[in-house]
Structure formats: structure tokens, C-alpha cells
Design an enzyme around this catalytic site. Structure first.
Site, PDB file in Angstrom:
ATOM      1  CG  ASP A 194      -2.003  -0.894   1.223  1.00  0.00           C
ATOM      2  OD1 ASP A 194      -2.503  -1.122   0.126  1.00  0.00           O
ATOM      3  OD2 ASP A 194      -2.415  -1.375   2.292  1.00  0.00           O
ATOM      4  CE  LYS A 216      -8.033   5.183  -0.436  1.00  0.00           C
ATOM      5  NZ  LYS A 216      -9.196   4.574   0.042  1.00  0.00           N
TER       6      LYS A 216
END
Ligand code: SAH
Length: 406
Positions: A194, A216
Site C-alpha cells: 500500500d 491509492k
């Protein structure tokens, strides 16, 4: 002269003669390996007595006799009398049982190794000439530190079953990952990462480890969860060790549960390595204890994504500590809901951005002024918002003054 073998002592009988300091230490080790330990000694250390009382081991409280060695796989002669130890070793030799004499390491038929464990790897160091315990321990410590620091490529070379390891990497500072988490990274053939957490650790993985970034950020679309799940399962089914590196703890707003479920459903073995969650550690690093006697005995951890959750609003009103993750955009709604429900306008609030990193910044304010302060300082995610008396800037100073003896 010495060949090295790792002895499997789990479920096997080990006899320890003597119950002093040295014996206590070694007994702990045998117990940790799951051996059936029998200690023979007229008097025992507190530690051994406690183990005996708890039923962890058998203690025969008398002098040892040769028959005590019957059925043993391994014998440790650890009394403080070298003559007794020598006798124990000769009983063991007569029965063809391997033994160690702690008073003279060259006498028994086995050598004591200085050892360390790293996941499924055991490192043992022995000297093949005269025993020198401090020396082999120094070598063991150096090797162990090197392995635990990620300095050794622990990927499996032989074909092996693929699996997934979910690793919580902590709030960001690479030294806040757990030892097991660090080891798992050294074992990884693939890392799926991540944006948050100790991603700095990835600079140390070998170039031929596949690193897939599914995090993201403001300018890219997040990879849908079902695609992440499919990726983990696909790589594991190819026989690879997949580390899913996550910020904080995998099971705190980390979708770790969904990933574990996907693996189990696909028949892929999965291990979870807990991490230091930002929800508790980021406040701690900012000097905010989320519980404190006489101040707050309940902590509610919520996500701003849900907006003003009723339990979170009740926490603000009832004087519990409220910790909000992913809450920067939701802050106005949460504050308003709290004030509307009767939370004190002067309730302390702390907003900590990028906790544990060099960019860490703390904004201290109160509930009625929180939205304005956050706007003024330009608070941006990732941030932890703490609402409650524990966020009072003077808390630790005043608590120390109030309870000097506790
Ligand atoms: N599983 C993670 C949380 C993931 S949700 C954990 O246990 O920590 C992502 C949110 O965590 C962010 O929006 C932010 O609220 C919080 N967060 C994670 N790391 C942070 C950090 N270093 N400083 C402040 N907040 C952080």
C-alpha cells in the site's frame, strides 16, 4: 570432530539433573521446544518450583540416581558439583543417551549450541575445539542481528507451497515493524504493498522480488479489492511466498479480513502478522495515552468514512476517548454531531498527521474550534484525530502531579 544435527525434542523426555540458575535457563529452553522435562534435584530454584507447580515439568526432589535416566532422549547434567555431573554423564553414556555436562562442556557426548530462531529457521553455533560459551554467543548474536535486520535473503530455494503473509508494518517508521514482519519480508518472492506504513523497507528487498503497488493516492484510482485478492491468490498458487504489506495493523480498517477470507476460500495458506496500529501508536508518539486512570477508561476507534457514527458520537458525550481514522474530510460532520449531542465545546482535540515520520505534525485545539484550526493549518491525510480529555496538552504533567506514587 563435531557433526551438527538439530535434535527434535518436542514430545521427548529430557532429564535435567540439578535445579540451580544454569539448569533453570536450560529448562526454559527445553520447555519452549515442547520437551517433556524431568528435573531431579533435592532443592530447586523458584523458577523451577513454579514450573513444577504449574505442571509444566516433573520435579523429583531428591538426589539423582542412574534409573532417573531411563527412557530419556537427552540428559543435562547441571548440578554445581562436577563429580555428580561426571557421574550423570557416565550413566547417560552407558545408556547411549546424548548428554551435556555444564561444568565441563567437553565431557558429555553433545555440545551446547548458542542458538536463535527466525521463523522456521534455527541458527546454532558450536565450537569444535574447547567449549567457549561467551564466544559462540557473540557469533550467534551477530548472525541473529543480521538476519533480523533483513540482511539475509530468506527466500526458499526449493519448490515450496505458495502462501500469503499479511504483515502489519506499523505507522511508518521502519523500526516499528515487528521482528516477524521483518522476517516475512526477507522470505517474500512477491510483495503487494500500500501507500501507508513502513514502505521504506521495500528499498532493501532484492531486485528480483516482484513489488506490486496497489495503494491509492490522490491522482490514481485504487485497485479494486477483488483484484488485490485475486493477485494474492494467483501468486500463491504459483508456489510463491506473497507478503501483503499493510500500514498499521492488517485488521484495523485494513481489509485484512477480506484478504484472509479470499485466501482461505481459494485453499491458500495464510498467516497474519499483527502490526502496531496507527490508531494507538500515533497518539502515543504524540504523548497522548488513549486511556489514563481517572481520565478515560474506554477508547472508541472509528473511521471518518462512516460519517458521524452514533457510537462515536456517544463516546464524545460520555467522556470516552474517540480516535478517528480517515477523518480529515469528515471532521466538520463529526464535530457538529458531537456538539449537537451535548459534547463539551472545550473538549480537547489533537490532530496528528504522518505520525512517526519526519513529517509528523500535531495540531492541538478544542472541539468547537477544531474545524477552523484544521483549516488554518491545512491538515491533510493521513491523520489521526483524537477527541477527549486525554488530548489535553497538560495531561501528563498534571497526571504526574496528581498521582505521585502510582
Ligand atoms: N490498518 C491501518 C489503518 C488503515 S486506514 C492501521 O492500523 O494503522 C488509513 C488511515 O490510518 C489513515 O487515513 C489515517 O487516518 C491512519 N494512519 C495510518 N498511518 C498513519 C500515520 N502515520 N499518521 C497518521 N495517521 C495514520
Amino acid at each position: 570432530m563435531t557433526a551438527l544435527f538439530g535434535l527434535a525434542l518436542t514430545g521427548r523426555r529430557v532429564v535435567v539433573v540439578g535445579a540451580g540458575k544454569v539448569a533453570s535457563r536450560r529448562v526454559r529452553r527445553f520447555l519452549a521446544e515442547g520437551a517433556h522435562v524431568c528435573v531431579v534435584a533435592p532443592a530447586a530454584s523458584d523458577d523451577i518450583r513454579r514450573h513444577a507447580q504449574h505442571g509444566d515439568l516433573e520435579w523429583r526432589d531428591r538426589e539423582a540416581a542412574a534409573a532417573d535416566l531411563d527412557d530419556a532422549w537427552f540428559v543435562l547434567a547441571a548440578t554445581d558439583d562436577p563429580a555428580v555431573n561426571a557421574a550423570v554423564v557416565s550413566w547417560a553414556d552407558a545408556r547411549r543417551i546424548f548428554s551435556i555436562d555444564v561444568s565441563d562442556g567437553s565431557r558429555g557426548s553433545a555440545r551446547q549450541a548458542a542458538s536463535s530462531q527466525h521463523g522456521d529457521l534455527a541458527v546454532g553455533v558450536v565450537s569444535t575445539e574447547g567449549p567457549d560459551p561467551a564466544r559462540i554467543r557473540a557469533v550467534r548474536d551477530a548472525v541473529a542481528a543480521h538476519i533480523d535486520a533483513g540482511g539475509v535473503d530468506l527466500r526458499r530455494r526449493r519448490t515450496h507451497e505458495g502462501r500469503v503473509i499479511l504483515v502489519g508494518s506499523g505507522p511508518g517508521d521502519p523500526s516499528l515493524i515487528t521482528v516477524r514482519g521483518r522476517q516475512a519480508l526477507s522470505e517474500a518472492d512477491v510483495v503487494v504493498t500500500d501507500r501507508l506504513g513502513a514502505t521504506e523497507l521495500l528499498v532493501t528487498v532484492p531486485y528480483d522480488v516482484e513489488v506490486v503497488n496497489v495503494g491509492k493516492s490522490p491522482d490514481n484510482h485504487p485497485v479494486p479489492q477483488h483484484e488485490i485478492n485475486a493477485l494474492l491468490v494467483d501468486r500463491a498458487k504459483r508456489g510463491l511466498v506473497v507478503v501483503r504489506l499493510k500500514g498499521g495493523d492488517p485488521f484495523v480498517f485494513g481489509r485484512g479480513g477480506e484478504e484472509v477470507h479470499a485466501c482461505l476460500e481459494a485453499g491458500v495458506p495464510v498467516e497474519v502478522v499483527p502490526g502496531v496500529t496507527s490508531a494507538l501508536s500515533v497518539p502515543a508518539l504524540a504523548g497522548i495515552p488513549v486511556t489514563q486512570r481517572q481520565v478515560a477508561g474506554t477508547v472508541v476507534i472509528t473511521s471518518g468514512h462512516a460519517g458521524a457514527d452514533p457510537t462515536a458520537v456517544a463516546a464524545m458525550v460520555e467522556g470516552a476517548t474517540l480516535v478517528v481514522l480517515m477523518g480529515v474530510n469528515a471532521l466538520p460532520g463529526i464535530v457538529q454531531a458531537g456538539l449537537d449531542a451535548g459534547a463539551a465545546p472545550g473538549m480537547p482535540v489533537a490532530i496528528i498527521e504522518r505520525g512517526s515520520t519526519p513529517q509528523e505534525r500535531i495540531t492541538r485545539t478544542v472541539l468547537s474550534d477544531a474545524v477552523r484550526s484544521a483549516g488554518e493549518t491545512g491538515v491533510k491525510p493521513p491523520a489521526i484525530i483524537v477527541i477527549g480529555q486525554v488530548a489535553h496538552p497538560e495531561l501528563l504533567a498534571s497526571a504526574a502531579a496528581a498521582t505521585p506514587h502510582s
